[in-house]
Design a protein around this motif. Structure first.
Motif, PDB file in Angstrom:
ATOM      1  N   ASP A 221      40.466  13.290 -40.329  1.00 50.32           N
ATOM      2  CA  ASP A 221      42.062  12.349 -39.667  1.00 50.32           C
ATOM      3  C   ASP A 221      41.939  12.270 -38.200  1.00 50.32           C
ATOM      4  O   ASP A 221      40.780  13.697 -37.824  1.00 50.32           O
ATOM      5  CB  ASP A 221      42.826  12.042 -40.861  1.00 50.32           C
ATOM      6  CG  ASP A 221      42.833  12.829 -42.090  1.00 50.32           C
ATOM      7  OD1 ASP A 221      41.455  11.935 -43.214  1.00 50.32           O
ATOM      8  OD2 ASP A 221      43.417  13.643 -42.979  1.00 50.32           O
TER       9      ASP A 221
ATOM     10  N   ASP B  74      32.708  22.945 -51.442  1.00 46.67           N
ATOM     11  CA  ASP B  74      33.275  22.101 -51.976  1.00 46.67           C
ATOM     12  C   ASP B  74      31.800  21.003 -52.601  1.00 46.67           C
ATOM     13  O   ASP B  74      31.547  20.994 -50.914  1.00 46.67           O
ATOM     14  CB  ASP B  74      34.083  21.394 -50.874  1.00 46.67           C
ATOM     15  CG  ASP B  74      34.683  20.389 -51.773  1.00 46.67           C
ATOM     16  OD1 ASP B  74      34.664  19.117 -52.324  1.00 46.67           O
ATOM     17  OD2 ASP B  74      36.007  20.929 -51.194  1.00 46.67           O
TER      18      ASP B  74
ATOM     19  N   THR C 127      37.375  13.750 -54.220  1.00 48.53           N
ATOM     20  CA  THR C 127      37.204  12.592 -53.182  1.00 48.53           C
ATOM     21  C   THR C 127      36.240  12.355 -52.891  1.00 48.53           C
ATOM     22  O   THR C 127      35.745  12.640 -51.349  1.00 48.53           O
ATOM     23  CB  THR C 127      37.835  13.250 -51.929  1.00 48.53           C
ATOM     24  OG1 THR C 127      37.755  15.028 -51.632  1.00 48.53           O
ATOM     25  CG2 THR C 127      39.378  13.822 -52.196  1.00 48.53           C
TER      26      THR C 127
ATOM     27  N   HIS D 233      45.403  20.560 -50.401  1.00 51.30           N
ATOM     28  CA  HIS D 233      43.636  21.111 -50.153  1.00 51.30           C
ATOM     29  C   HIS D 233      43.255  20.420 -48.688  1.00 51.30           C
ATOM     30  O   HIS D 233      41.829  20.585 -48.910  1.00 51.30           O
ATOM     31  CB  HIS D 233      42.861  20.336 -51.778  1.00 51.30           C
ATOM     32  CG  HIS D 233      42.218  19.131 -51.519  1.00 51.30           C
ATOM     33  ND1 HIS D 233      41.296  18.243 -52.502  1.00 51.30           N
ATOM     34  CD2 HIS D 233      43.305  18.438 -51.244  1.00 51.30           C
ATOM     35  CE1 HIS D 233      41.702  16.906 -52.201  1.00 51.30           C
ATOM     36  NE2 HIS D 233      42.945  17.049 -51.760  1.00 51.30           N
ATOM     37  N   GLY D 234      43.904  19.888 -48.379  1.00 52.69           N
ATOM     38  CA  GLY D 234      43.505  19.220 -47.274  1.00 52.69           C
ATOM     39  C   GLY D 234      43.742  20.414 -45.802  1.00 52.69           C
ATOM     40  O   GLY D 234      43.497  20.444 -44.488  1.00 52.69           O
TER      41      GLY D 234
ATOM     42  N   GLU E 181      43.433  16.217 -37.196  1.00 54.83           N
ATOM     43  CA  GLU E 181      42.760  16.623 -37.504  1.00 54.83           C
ATOM     44  C   GLU E 181      41.721  17.148 -37.271  1.00 54.83           C
ATOM     45  O   GLU E 181      41.497  18.508 -36.226  1.00 54.83           O
ATOM     46  CB  GLU E 181      41.960  16.169 -39.043  1.00 54.83           C
ATOM     47  CG  GLU E 181      41.604  17.663 -39.519  1.00 54.83           C
ATOM     48  CD  GLU E 181      41.154  17.000 -40.801  1.00 54.83           C
ATOM     49  OE1 GLU E 181      40.517  15.786 -41.454  1.00 54.83           O
ATOM     50  OE2 GLU E 181      40.801  18.047 -41.881  1.00 54.83           O
TER      51      GLU E 181
ATOM     52  N   HIS F 153      35.424  17.564 -45.567  1.00 52.30           N
ATOM     53  CA  HIS F 153      35.938  17.448 -44.645  1.00 52.30           C
ATOM     54  C   HIS F 153      36.576  18.316 -44.012  1.00 52.30           C
ATOM     55  O   HIS F 153      36.168  19.895 -43.832  1.00 52.30           O
ATOM     56  CB  HIS F 153      37.354  16.303 -46.094  1.00 52.30           C
ATOM     57  CG  HIS F 153      36.828  16.016 -46.701  1.00 52.30           C
ATOM     58  ND1 HIS F 153      36.907  16.045 -48.441  1.00 52.30           N
ATOM     59  CD2 HIS F 153      37.790  14.662 -46.565  1.00 52.30           C
ATOM     60  CE1 HIS F 153      36.976  15.588 -48.942  1.00 52.30           C
ATOM     61  NE2 HIS F 153      37.540  14.003 -47.556  1.00 52.30           N
TER      62      HIS F 153
ATOM     63  N   GLU G 104      36.492  21.662 -56.517  1.00 52.02           N
ATOM     64  CA  GLU G 104      37.044  20.261 -56.106  1.00 52.02           C
ATOM     65  C   GLU G 104      35.661  19.651 -57.176  1.00 52.02           C
ATOM     66  O   GLU G 104      35.368  18.140 -57.629  1.00 52.02           O
ATOM     67  CB  GLU G 104      36.560  19.568 -55.218  1.00 52.02           C
ATOM     68  CG  GLU G 104      37.780  20.308 -53.473  1.00 52.02           C
ATOM     69  CD  GLU G 104      38.647  19.958 -53.894  1.00 52.02           C
ATOM     70  OE1 GLU G 104      38.971  18.656 -54.608  1.00 52.02           O
ATOM     71  OE2 GLU G 104      39.952  19.595 -53.916  1.00 52.02           O
TER      72      GLU G 104
ATOM     73  N   ASN H 291      48.298  16.356 -49.284  1.00 49.86           N
ATOM     74  CA  ASN H 291      47.870  17.447 -49.731  1.00 49.86           C
ATOM     75  C   ASN H 291      47.031  18.872 -49.678  1.00 49.86           C
ATOM     76  O   ASN H 291      46.454  18.545 -48.582  1.00 49.86           O
ATOM     77  CB  ASN H 291      46.883  16.794 -50.987  1.00 49.86           C
ATOM     78  CG  ASN H 291      47.084  15.943 -51.016  1.00 49.86           C
ATOM     79  OD1 ASN H 291      47.963  15.717 -52.284  1.00 49.86           O
ATOM     80  ND2 ASN H 291      46.869  14.382 -51.553  1.00 49.86           N
TER      81      ASN H 291
ATOM     82  N   ASP I 132      39.375  20.224 -43.888  1.00 49.60           N
ATOM     83  CA  ASP I 132      41.073  20.512 -43.674  1.00 49.60           C
ATOM     84  C   ASP I 132      41.593  21.359 -43.590  1.00 49.60           C
ATOM     85  O   ASP I 132      41.250  22.817 -43.646  1.00 49.60           O
ATOM     86  CB  ASP I 132      39.919  21.879 -45.934  1.00 49.60           C
ATOM     87  CG  ASP I 132      39.499  20.562 -46.148  1.00 49.60           C
ATOM     88  OD1 ASP I 132      39.537  19.672 -46.570  1.00 49.60           O
ATOM     89  OD2 ASP I 132      38.667  22.381 -48.224  1.00 49.60           O
TER      90      ASP I 132
ATOM     91  N   ASN J 133      44.112  20.166 -42.007  1.00 48.62           N
ATOM     92  CA  ASN J 133      45.673  19.468 -41.421  1.00 48.62           C
ATOM     93  C   ASN J 133      46.372  20.370 -41.982  1.00 48.62           C
ATOM     94  O   ASN J 133      46.385  21.286 -41.979  1.00 48.62           O
ATOM     95  CB  ASN J 133      45.713  17.819 -42.709  1.00 48.62           C
ATOM     96  CG  ASN J 133      44.693  16.987 -42.163  1.00 48.62           C
ATOM     97  OD1 ASN J 133      45.345  16.598 -41.349  1.00 48.62           O
ATOM     98  ND2 ASN J 133      44.281  16.123 -42.878  1.00 48.62           N
TER      99      ASN J 133
HETATM  100  N1  LYS Z   1      42.069  15.154 -45.104  1.00 48.74           N
HETATM  101  C1  LYS Z   1      42.344  14.237 -46.234  1.00 48.74           C
HETATM  102  C2  LYS Z   1      43.497  15.254 -46.257  1.00 48.74           C
HETATM  103  O1  LYS Z   1      44.416  15.579 -45.995  1.00 48.74           O
HETATM  104  C3  LYS Z   1      41.532  14.700 -47.968  1.00 48.74           C
HETATM  105  C4  LYS Z   1      41.214  16.496 -47.788  1.00 48.74           C
HETATM  106  C5  LYS Z   1      40.312  16.734 -48.654  1.00 48.74           C
HETATM  107  C6  LYS Z   1      40.014  18.298 -49.596  1.00 48.74           C
HETATM  108  N2  LYS Z   1      39.470  18.129 -50.388  1.00 48.74           N
HETATM  109  O2  LYS Z   1      44.833  14.997 -47.779  1.00 48.74           O
END
Ligand code: LYS
Length: 298
Positions: free
Chosen positions: A177, A225, A239, A138-139, A180, A123, A270, A136, A125, A127
């Motif tokens: 995304d 990750d 994920t 973690h994104g 993103e 990903h 993760e 979340n 990460d 966002n």
């Molecule tokens: N892009 C997705 C989100 O923002 C997945 C993120 C995964 C991060 N480890 O939730």
């Protein structure tokens, strides 16, 4: 004296799927400390940071789940990481979900020594509260480290912008995304996708990555990750996404990084023992950490 300081961060508040809070135990159980000692390192295990369990908390903002808790943990973590760098030891942070990247990078940024960053991840990460569809955290860590996102997160450690974009590299991306991606394209961060790895080969990708991350910096932080690896090899991740890098590509990447002699710090995140089979993913994590810190086949 070569010292690695292990710091466990048993957090799963940054993700929807539970279980990565057990990652630090699983990785230790797979023999991390002994393996690093065997290849000549002094290992100091700091133990785990105290992290609340979600059952004792409530989600206040759906776009930034468990914000307060994640801020508190990363405030703590950034001090521990910064202290390690100041003492000249290598911090090795075990996750836990990738939201711990916020504190790790904040801790590195607190020091005079500059760092480049290689972020192995499926990903982006990248966002923020405006682009996340999951809420979340973690994104979000890479965006936060670049000064983008909720002020509560970006202000950890004082400086807003923790990383040098032009020295930051993502390797292994295959699921990002839409917004993103747009944000990442606007940045100077270099993204090597799975296609790049397939076309150029891992050796070339990592060598280019090292060049980018080391240009004008004092060293490289490696953020790994486990979901970057194909779920066939690493089923125990938060994920999983098909089409990841192979076991061998992952080891090759770590050995090339070890050869560079530039690794100042690392986090491994993760790992989800609940979804794993016989701790396979944690064992792989231990092998990769060992390769990154100098273990050789021959
Ligand atoms: N892009 C997705 C989100 O923002 C997945 C993120 C995964 C991060 N480890 O939730």
């Amino acid at each position: 004296k070569k010292v690695i300081r292990i710091i466990g961060v048993p957090i799963d508040l940054g993700a929807d799927r539970r279980g990565v809070d057990m990652g630090p135990s699983a990785i230790r159980y797979a023999g991390l400390n002994a393996r690093l000692k065997r290849i000549g390192w002094d290992v100091e295990d700091y133990g785990n940071l105290e992290v609340p369990v979600p059952e004792t908390r409530v989600i206040k903002d759906k776009r930034l789940k468990y914000l307060e808790e994640i801020v508190a943990i990363n405030e703590h973590l950034h001090l521990i990481v910064s202290e390690a760098i100041k003492e000249g030891v290598i911090p090795l942070i075990l996750g836990g979900d990738h939201s711990l990247g916020i504190g790790t990078l904040a801790g590195l940024a607190l020091n005079e020594r500059s760092f480049g960053l290689i972020w192995f991840d499926t990903h982006g990460d990248y966002n923020s509260l405006d682009t996340t569809s999951s809420g979340n955290i973690h994104g979000m860590p890479l965006a936060v480290a670049n000064g983008i996102g909720a002020q509560e997160l970006t202000s950890i450690g004082g400086v807003q912008k923790k990383l040098r974009e032009e020295n930051t590299v993502i390797i292994g991306a295959r699921e990002m995304d839409t917004e993103e991606k747009e944000m990442l394209r606007k940045s100077k961060i270099k993204v090597f996708t799975m296609r790049d790895i397939d076309q150029m080969g891992m050796t070339e990708v990592v060598n280019q990555g090292i060049k980018i991350a080391s240009q004008g910096t004092d060293g490289i932080h490696v953020s790994f990750d486990l979901d970057v690896i194909d779920p066939e090899e690493a089923p125990g991740v938060g994920t999983p996404v098909p089409g990841g890098i192979t076991y061998r590509e992952a080891h090759l990447a770590m050995e090339l990084l070890a050869d560079s002699g530039l690794i100042t710090s690392m986090d491994v995140v993760e790992v989800n023992p609940i979804l794993d089979t016989h701790n396979k993913t944690a064992k792989l994590a231990v092998g990769l950490i060992s390769s990154a810190f100098g273990e050789r086949i021959f």
